[in-house]
Scaffold this active site. Sequence first.
Site, PDB file in Angstrom:
ATOM      1  N   CYS A  30       0.824  -1.214   0.000  1.00  0.00           N
ATOM      2  CA  CYS A  30       0.000   0.000   0.000  1.00  0.00           C
ATOM      3  C   CYS A  30       0.857   1.262   0.000  1.00  0.00           C
ATOM      4  CB  CYS A  30      -0.956   0.009   1.179  1.00  0.00           C
ATOM      5  SG  CYS A  30      -2.111  -1.360   1.207  1.00  0.00           S
ATOM      6  N   ASN A  31       1.970   1.210  -0.711  1.00  0.00           N
ATOM      7  CA  ASN A  31       2.867   2.361  -0.800  1.00  0.00           C
ATOM      8  C   ASN A  31       3.434   2.412  -2.208  1.00  0.00           C
ATOM      9  OD1 ASN A  31       4.887   4.332  -0.548  1.00  0.00           O
ATOM     10  ND2 ASN A  31       5.318   3.760   1.575  1.00  0.00           N
TER      11      ASN A  31
END
Length: 852
Positions: free
Chosen positions: A419-420
């Site tokens: 999630c980055n």
Amino acid sequence: MENLSLRDLCSFETFSTSWKHYGYGGDQKELIDREFKRIKGITYLDHAGTTLFPESHIKAFHEDIARNVYGNPHSHNPSSRLTHDTVESVRYRILEHFNTTPDEYSVIFTSGCTAALKLVADSFPWKSASTDGPGSLFCYLTDNHTSVVGIRGVAAFQGGAVVPVQPHEVEARATIKKSTNGEQGSSTPNLFCYPAQSNFSGRKYPLRYVKGIQSRQLYPACEHGGRWFVLLDAACFVGCSPLDLSKHPADFVPISFYKMFGFPTGLGALLVRNETADILRKSYFGGGTAAAYLVDEKHLKSLQVHKFMVYLRETVTAYILVATYIKSGCFWILGSMLNVQLHTFGLARYTYTVLTCLRHSNGKPVAQIHCDNEFQNIVEQGAILNFSLRDCHGRTVGYSQVDKMASLFNIHIRTGCFCNTGACQYYLVISNQDVKTNLQAGHVCGDNIDVVEGRPTGSIRVSFGYMSSFEDCQNFLRFLVNCFVDKPFTLDQERLGRLMTSAPVDLPASSQSFHPMAITNWQTGYVNGQVIGRSVIEVPSEEDVSKERKKNGSTHTLTNLFIYPVKSCASFEVAEWPLGPQGLLYDRFWMVVNENGVCLSQKREPKLCLIQPVICLASNTLQLKVSGLEPVAIPLEPSVMNSGLRTSHSKVCGDSVQTVDCGEKVSAWLSEFLGKPCSLIRQSPHFLREIKNGRQKAGDCYLTALSLVNEAQFLLINRASVSILQQQIDNRKDSENKDTCLDIECLVQRFRANLVISGQEPFVEESWTHITIGASQFQVIGRCGRCQMIGVDQKSAARTQEPLRSLSECRGGKVTFGVYLTDRSARNSTAVPVLSVGARVTPQISESAENL
């Protein structure tokens, strides 16, 4: 150093030689066997995703909710108050953990870190650009979690401009002199968001960025005007590192509790700096957050006009049970967060060292590490290791393949982009066009398409937690060697020697050390337990007595003097006693709290009245006595106690107070008697609690310091008032209270006053404005409202309806009895004022009452 084999390298002896901060001063294996039996045979290395909870905490949580009745906090019944007080205690624990106070920050519970971020996005006062000036800027570091980047949609929708910032730009583009554009739009609110620690690589970004942005010394704030606020995403950081908000006062700090404690999931919090709260939009209100409103008009009176608490009470309703877990979720056995940081960083550093030195049989590296340092600085790197594996031909091994193989060995890791997207693109050199191409090829976040046209779409991440062990490192490294290294493997001995022998930079000092507590000044008024500098009691002249009789109809004398060293425990009656800066010396300096840190009173625990405190000034001790147990004693001053005792925040009558735990011995004594876990705490000598504004008189220039009392320094009752109430009780005896015997002395004990005076007129004390007792001056600041606590028999702990029932009838529905006083005596540096039984009480009646 001499050449090492993999067996030597993976030995604990080699590890302990290079890192001296493993464990917490005890048996690490015993800790794991006791608290984490469920992970036997499992190597868990995804603590950045969520850490693991200890079994004792779940058991304690179960016992807590099974033993206590928690109700909706919007009511006023005992279960509701218990919920309210427990949640407030949890808030203080959270703020204490981050070295701040309720005066500086507010805690807003949310359904997770993402919900906390959305709360900021929805409430930030975004301003559109206009002829009056530029609009708001939403600036974020590209190495941010997806949930942070998601704020840009809300900002743009409301007219804000979105500016992504590369990590190197923050300092590289900083300018000493602000541009002309930077002087415009000085009131425009702008928001800068960055992570304290990257959840992708574990890179720690400088916490000094907080003040640097707020003061417009760093980019992008240095190039743009307006008022700059900082959102510090601490979700990944605080799991293994200490965060001191007193030094780095970020405006918004979202956290997630399951990343810190492993439980409860679905609960996070937003820490909001109180100075910032006033600028937030408060468009939504829910149950319990409004003092009054009209359903058909736009009229609203908020309960929290000075703080941003819009969702506070609503979220408390939803999380009243899981919040009780957090109070024990602090790092319960580890000493401080510095210990956690040292332990986990050492494991990550050692794993990095071995992995970066591993070579295939042809000498090619086994792994490509995705980070910006060599794990030599604990301030710059967290306990996360992100990497990609390469085969002997230099080709990327798909992360999905590694994940599946790890599962066969019961090794739990994390793979993908975490999630980055920004950090993933940076470290894996994935361009924007590559992302679009991969999407067209069918790759989306979370799937198993790990390589597209020979290029990785994600990586592998291992992360350590406070219960991680060296055996976890061993198991993981052996797994990699067995499954993904071409044999016979080799080690880069030159690199290995450099990394193993290079000492990390200076480690940070603990931000949670205890400070020695000084003895308060007034204690110097004693020599060998004797009072020195005693005030002289002036005898009034006959003329003064005559005037007083004419004005009040009678004279008054101090007949009883009581102190209550431990709040809600029995009284300690004395013939004379010194006055301190907070009232009678040692009056309500201690209180009993439950396992949640919530104050226990006789309303919840009537048996407290059976505990008899005795203060001995000569031996400087407080002794607690109760039938059936050996007495227990503690020092009067915390400076005499063990310096390692824990400090905390508690709450008294709505006020936050700083306290000191009085130790395990007295805690065990109280727990045995009360039959539940509890502790004795003392108000910290360094803490100053002032009287509530509602009790302060207009034009009053005095500073009134309080101990752990509810409202004021002293409570006074009149025996004439007690007598009239006792007659009322006798006159209305019925079937419900016919066996209740309440004589004058019994009633005096139930009203728990400090000062009991004689007199002929009942309730005349309520018309007084000032009182002189001996040589000491006091101000009357109001009447004491009574609760059901006066229904507890102070000798048996039995509950009765009286005297509350008769008090209400006697006073026409009012339940006030007694008056509050504050000390207004002039202080002499060499004298300690003393009150004595038998002293004359000279009141001053208010003009309004005199004319009645």
